[in-house]
Design a protein around this motif. Structure first.
Motif, PDB file in Angstrom:
ATOM      1  N   LEU A 127      51.082  60.403  23.418  1.00 13.27           N
ATOM      2  CA  LEU A 127      50.992  59.046  22.871  1.00 13.27           C
ATOM      3  C   LEU A 127      49.613  58.449  23.134  1.00 13.27           C
ATOM      4  N   SER A 128      49.253  58.307  24.418  1.00 11.73           N
ATOM      5  CA  SER A 128      48.006  57.619  24.778  1.00 11.73           C
ATOM      6  C   SER A 128      46.789  58.378  24.266  1.00 11.73           C
ATOM      7  N   GLU A 129      45.753  57.603  23.950  1.00 15.72           N
ATOM      8  CA  GLU A 129      44.499  58.204  23.486  1.00 15.72           C
ATOM      9  C   GLU A 129      43.347  57.690  24.334  1.00 15.72           C
ATOM     10  N   GLY A 132      42.557  54.021  24.518  1.00 13.20           N
ATOM     11  CA  GLY A 132      43.482  53.056  25.120  1.00 13.20           C
ATOM     12  C   GLY A 132      44.923  53.383  24.784  1.00 13.20           C
ATOM     13  N   GLY A 133      45.809  53.097  25.744  1.00 18.41           N
ATOM     14  CA  GLY A 133      47.218  53.426  25.549  1.00 18.41           C
ATOM     15  C   GLY A 133      48.073  52.224  25.187  1.00 18.41           C
ATOM     16  N   SER A 134      47.618  51.011  25.558  1.00 18.12           N
ATOM     17  CA  SER A 134      48.470  49.843  25.336  1.00 18.12           C
ATOM     18  C   SER A 134      48.599  49.510  23.856  1.00 18.12           C
ATOM     19  N   ASP A 135      47.492  49.622  23.132  1.00 21.25           N
ATOM     20  CA  ASP A 135      47.538  49.362  21.689  1.00 21.25           C
ATOM     21  C   ASP A 135      47.943  50.661  20.991  1.00 21.25           C
ATOM     22  N   ILE A 157      45.633  61.823  25.693  1.00 20.11           N
ATOM     23  CA  ILE A 157      45.239  61.890  27.113  1.00 20.11           C
ATOM     24  C   ILE A 157      46.354  61.345  28.006  1.00 20.11           C
ATOM     25  N   TRP A 158      46.254  61.639  29.278  1.00 16.59           N
ATOM     26  CA  TRP A 158      47.213  61.232  30.332  1.00 16.59           C
ATOM     27  C   TRP A 158      48.586  61.857  30.101  1.00 16.59           C
ATOM     28  N   SER A 159      48.616  63.016  29.438  1.00 15.07           N
ATOM     29  CA  SER A 159      49.898  63.662  29.169  1.00 15.07           C
ATOM     30  C   SER A 159      50.323  64.391  30.436  1.00 15.07           C
ATOM     31  N   SER A 160      51.411  63.902  31.041  1.00 18.04           N
ATOM     32  CA  SER A 160      51.843  64.467  32.324  1.00 18.04           C
ATOM     33  C   SER A 160      52.435  65.855  32.107  1.00 18.04           C
ATOM     34  N   GLY A 161      51.837  66.838  32.733  1.00 17.50           N
ATOM     35  CA  GLY A 161      52.405  68.189  32.719  1.00 17.50           C
ATOM     36  C   GLY A 161      52.293  68.920  31.399  1.00 17.50           C
ATOM     37  N   GLY A 371      53.942  52.642  30.024  1.00 19.69           N
ATOM     38  CA  GLY A 371      53.486  51.369  29.449  1.00 19.69           C
ATOM     39  C   GLY A 371      53.182  50.409  30.580  1.00 19.69           C
ATOM     40  N   SER A 372      52.107  49.627  30.437  1.00 18.76           N
ATOM     41  CA  SER A 372      51.655  48.824  31.579  1.00 18.76           C
ATOM     42  C   SER A 372      52.579  47.633  31.847  1.00 18.76           C
ATOM     43  N   ALA A 373      52.477  47.101  33.073  1.00 12.86           N
ATOM     44  CA  ALA A 373      53.290  45.943  33.461  1.00 12.86           C
ATOM     45  C   ALA A 373      52.987  44.744  32.562  1.00 12.86           C
ATOM     46  N   GLU A 374      51.708  44.595  32.177  1.00 15.37           N
ATOM     47  CA  GLU A 374      51.347  43.465  31.301  1.00 15.37           C
ATOM     48  C   GLU A 374      52.047  43.611  29.941  1.00 15.37           C
ATOM     49  N   MET A 375      52.101  44.848  29.432  1.00 17.52           N
ATOM     50  CA  MET A 375      52.766  45.046  28.136  1.00 17.52           C
ATOM     51  C   MET A 375      54.271  44.791  28.271  1.00 17.52           C
ATOM     52  N   ARG A 389      54.160  35.252  19.456  1.00 15.01           N
ATOM     53  CA  ARG A 389      53.475  36.540  19.604  1.00 15.01           C
ATOM     54  C   ARG A 389      52.008  36.307  19.929  1.00 15.01           C
ATOM     55  N   GLU A 390      51.447  37.228  20.723  1.00 12.22           N
ATOM     56  CA  GLU A 390      50.037  37.069  21.062  1.00 12.22           C
ATOM     57  C   GLU A 390      49.189  37.317  19.810  1.00 12.22           C
ATOM     58  N   PHE A 391      48.000  36.728  19.797  1.00 14.62           N
ATOM     59  CA  PHE A 391      47.101  36.864  18.649  1.00 14.62           C
ATOM     60  C   PHE A 391      46.661  38.318  18.494  1.00 14.62           C
TER      61      PHE A 391
HETATM   62  C1  LIG Z   1      51.599  58.419  36.095  1.00 14.06           C
HETATM   63  C2  LIG Z   1      51.278  58.231  34.642  1.00 14.06           C
HETATM   64  C3  LIG Z   1      51.853  59.098  33.707  1.00 14.06           C
HETATM   65  C4  LIG Z   1      51.535  58.967  32.348  1.00 14.06           C
HETATM   66  N1  LIG Z   1      52.083  59.871  31.466  1.00 14.06           N
HETATM   67  C5  LIG Z   1      51.752  59.790  30.159  1.00 14.06           C
HETATM   68  C6  LIG Z   1      52.248  60.761  29.230  1.00 14.06           C
HETATM   69  O1  LIG Z   1      52.944  61.712  29.607  1.00 14.06           O
HETATM   70  N2  LIG Z   1      51.901  60.657  27.932  1.00 14.06           N
HETATM   71  C7  LIG Z   1      51.117  59.625  27.481  1.00 14.06           C
HETATM   72  O2  LIG Z   1      50.862  59.572  26.272  1.00 14.06           O
HETATM   73  N3  LIG Z   1      50.595  58.683  28.333  1.00 14.06           N
HETATM   74  C8  LIG Z   1      50.907  58.755  29.657  1.00 14.06           C
HETATM   75  N4  LIG Z   1      50.396  57.831  30.549  1.00 14.06           N
HETATM   76  C9  LIG Z   1      49.463  56.819  30.059  1.00 14.06           C
HETATM   77  C10 LIG Z   1      50.072  55.423  30.020  1.00 14.06           C
HETATM   78  O3  LIG Z   1      51.001  55.321  28.967  1.00 14.06           O
HETATM   79  C11 LIG Z   1      48.885  54.466  29.830  1.00 14.06           C
HETATM   80  O4  LIG Z   1      48.130  54.498  31.026  1.00 14.06           O
HETATM   81  C12 LIG Z   1      49.320  53.043  29.564  1.00 14.06           C
HETATM   82  O5  LIG Z   1      49.973  52.954  28.311  1.00 14.06           O
HETATM   83  C13 LIG Z   1      48.111  52.081  29.559  1.00 14.06           C
HETATM   84  O6  LIG Z   1      47.118  52.582  28.729  1.00 14.06           O
HETATM   85  P1  LIG Z   1      45.613  52.749  29.270  1.00 14.06           P
HETATM   86  O7  LIG Z   1      45.668  53.424  30.584  1.00 14.06           O
HETATM   87  O8  LIG Z   1      44.816  53.397  28.183  1.00 14.06           O
HETATM   88  O9  LIG Z   1      45.105  51.269  29.530  1.00 14.06           O
HETATM   89  P2  LIG Z   1      44.602  50.225  28.441  1.00 14.06           P
HETATM   90  O10 LIG Z   1      45.536  50.205  27.283  1.00 14.06           O
HETATM   91  O11 LIG Z   1      43.165  50.472  28.181  1.00 14.06           O
HETATM   92  O12 LIG Z   1      44.765  48.879  29.245  1.00 14.06           O
HETATM   93  C14 LIG Z   1      43.922  48.545  30.359  1.00 14.06           C
HETATM   94  C15 LIG Z   1      44.483  47.306  31.026  1.00 14.06           C
HETATM   95  O13 LIG Z   1      44.477  46.214  30.077  1.00 14.06           O
HETATM   96  C16 LIG Z   1      45.785  45.636  29.988  1.00 14.06           C
HETATM   97  N5  LIG Z   1      46.071  45.244  28.608  1.00 14.06           N
HETATM   98  C17 LIG Z   1      45.823  45.979  27.485  1.00 14.06           C
HETATM   99  N6  LIG Z   1      46.269  45.313  26.399  1.00 14.06           N
HETATM  100  C18 LIG Z   1      46.818  44.155  26.830  1.00 14.06           C
HETATM  101  C19 LIG Z   1      47.437  43.048  26.184  1.00 14.06           C
HETATM  102  N7  LIG Z   1      47.605  43.020  24.853  1.00 14.06           N
HETATM  103  N8  LIG Z   1      47.888  42.017  26.955  1.00 14.06           N
HETATM  104  C20 LIG Z   1      47.737  42.041  28.327  1.00 14.06           C
HETATM  105  N9  LIG Z   1      47.130  43.070  28.983  1.00 14.06           N
HETATM  106  C21 LIG Z   1      46.683  44.107  28.255  1.00 14.06           C
HETATM  107  C22 LIG Z   1      46.728  46.752  30.409  1.00 14.06           C
HETATM  108  O14 LIG Z   1      47.947  46.224  30.897  1.00 14.06           O
HETATM  109  C23 LIG Z   1      45.923  47.473  31.486  1.00 14.06           C
HETATM  110  O15 LIG Z   1      46.097  46.815  32.725  1.00 14.06           O
HETATM  111  C24 LIG Z   1      50.679  57.936  31.905  1.00 14.06           C
HETATM  112  C25 LIG Z   1      50.096  57.057  32.839  1.00 14.06           C
HETATM  113  C26 LIG Z   1      50.380  57.215  34.188  1.00 14.06           C
HETATM  114  C27 LIG Z   1      49.731  56.272  35.153  1.00 14.06           C
END
Ligand SMILES: Cc1cc2nc3c(=O)[nH]c(=O)nc-3n(C[C@H](O)[C@H](O)[C@H](O)COP(=O)(O)OP(=O)(O)OC[C@H]3O[C@@H](n4cnc5c(N)ncnc54)[C@H](O)[C@@H]3O)c2cc1C
Length: 406
Positions: A127-129, A132-135, A157-161, A371-375, A389-391
């Protein structure tokens, strides 16, 4: 209709079977830190399958047992003392396989679920690239149709295992002329297909579990699509629901252990005793707070699981437990570090404090994984509490007109 075995009878049968068939666990499970654990877990999963204890909540027609969450809970409680295939839990059994169960064709379910439950297939999430993973809906990995096939290009990226897995559930962009959520498709990608390059990433903890994948003209047959073409956002939302449930502790599909919490309560008491601080009032207060959080977590998980299952709460409510579990995990680690003091940083390689130091380095992962705590807060505020909804500057804009930070 045959009557289900009662939970008490099932528990008795499970207890006897575990004693006869699985070795005792050795020490606390600390994640897939060594490569042998993958093969060992495949063997253990096969033993569970042969014994009729794999996939307790999965339907029988795909190799599961067709039982209830109460049966699963009983099995998990009985299995704590035994070596279990815990690396199957996240993401294979609790996130990826349930998504296939919800969205897969009959053939996909028969092929993949049966193989997973027999220990022959491990799944991973792509999923994540790197951008950035949040968007998530803003991803740029692309799949283009070429005759009967799809051609995949991009990077995850961040693909566990991933290096040890067989298939990845991959979200890719299949239409660039529509707004970002409307042009996505979910695919089942063979991890070791021609054109896939996997690089392992070393973390500050020393673990090399994380991977980055590069897809260069990876050819996928038409039946690799999971769900609908361009219906990938709805499909991914289902996957994210299972992910939050897994991270929050409400998934019915995990067997043997909750998601790994860094330190548990008895360990905190033991830790305080070992550093001679069990009588310190401040330490006792910390332990009390940690205990209260565990109790609240358990009640919250039980209540939200019940309400999700009955439909009283909608799927986004899985974010509540996901958020609380992250905060609880971090609180437990912080308390342990406060109690251990300097010994957490200076422990000998085989000392208790050493694992604590590593847990502390891993601490922030709890608010990012799944997915992050903020999301999660965004989901709770917008989709449960009905707040605005956020902008988003790219809302409703065709993706090929959205500016990217390239
Ligand atoms: C232990 C672990 C295992 C994981 N396993 C996988 C996996 O198997 N496959 C996979 O695809 N991914 C995996 N991930 C990735 C994980 O899904 C991403 O780290 C996560 O979605 C956040 O993306 P990012 O790290 O790119 O941070 P970003 O998206 O760049 O965000 C950075 C910071 O900005 C904040 N932020 C971003 N957008 C907003 C917003 N709109 N409002 C408020 N705050 C915001 C985020 O909360 C974060 O604190 C894993 C991560 C960890 C830590």
């Amino acid at each position: 209709m045959t009557e289900l075995e009662s939970v008490a009878e099932f528990r008795d049968r499970a207890r006897r079977w575990l004693k006869d068939n699985l070795p005792a666990a050795t020490g606390r499970y600390s994640g897939p830190e060594n490569d042998d654990i993958w093969d060992r877990s495949r063997q253990l999963q096969r033993i569970l399958s042969d014994g009729g204890f794999a996939g307790i909540c999965y339907p029988k027609e795909y190799g599961g047992q067709g039982l209830t969450t109460a049966h699963q809970r009983a099995f998990t409680e009985e299995s704590f003392e035994y070596e279990m295939p815990l690396v199957f839990n996240i993401p294979t059994l609790s996130i990826c396989a349930p998504t296939i169960l919800d969205l897969g064709t009959e053939e996909q379910k028969r092929t993949h679920l049966t193989a997973v439950l027999r220990g022959e297939e491990l799944l991973v999430q792509f999923l994540s690239e790197p951008r950035g993973g949040s968007d998530l809906a803003g991803l740029t990995t692309r799949a283009d149709r070429d005759g009967d096939e799809w051609v995949l290009n991009g990077s995850k990226i961040w693909s566990s295992g991933a290096y040890a897995a067989d298939y990845g559930i991959c979200l890719a962009r299949t239409n660039w002329d529509v707004p970002k959520h409307e042009g996505l498709t979910l695919f089942l990608v063979p991890v070791h297909a021609p054109g896939v390059t996997i690089q392992r990433i070393k973390q500050v903890t020393g673990s090399t579990e994380f991977c980055q994948e590069f897809f260069d003209d990876v050819r996928l047959p038409a039946d690799s699509v999971l769900g609908e073409v361009n219906g990938g956002w709805a499909a991914a939302s289902r996957l994210l629901f299972h992910e939050r449930s897994a991270m929050g502790g409400t998934s019915p599909y995990m067997s043997g252990s909750r998601p790994r919490l860094s330190v548990d309560l008895s360990e905190l008491v033991e830790l305080a005793r070992s550093v001679g601080r069990l009588d310190d009032p401040a330490v006792r207060e910390d332990i009390g707070e940690a205990r209260a959080m565990f109790r609240v977590r358990d009640q919250l998980v039980a209540r939200v699981s019940r309400q999700l299952a009955s439909g009283e709460l909608p799927p986004p409510a899985s974010s509540i437990v996901r958020l609380f579990s992250a905060e609880n995990a971090q609180l437990q680690i912080d308390k342990a570090i406060r109690i251990a003091g300097a010994s957490a940083a200076t422990a000998a390689p085989d000392g208790t404090g050493r694992q604590l130091g590593i847990d502390y380095l891993f601490r922030n992962s709890w608010s990012l994984a799944g997915g992050s705590a903020e999301m999660s807060r965004n989901v709770i505020s917008e989709r449960l509490l009905g707040m605005p909804r956020e902008f988003a500057a790219d809302r409703g804009v065709p993706f090929n007109q959205v500016k990217h930070g390239r």
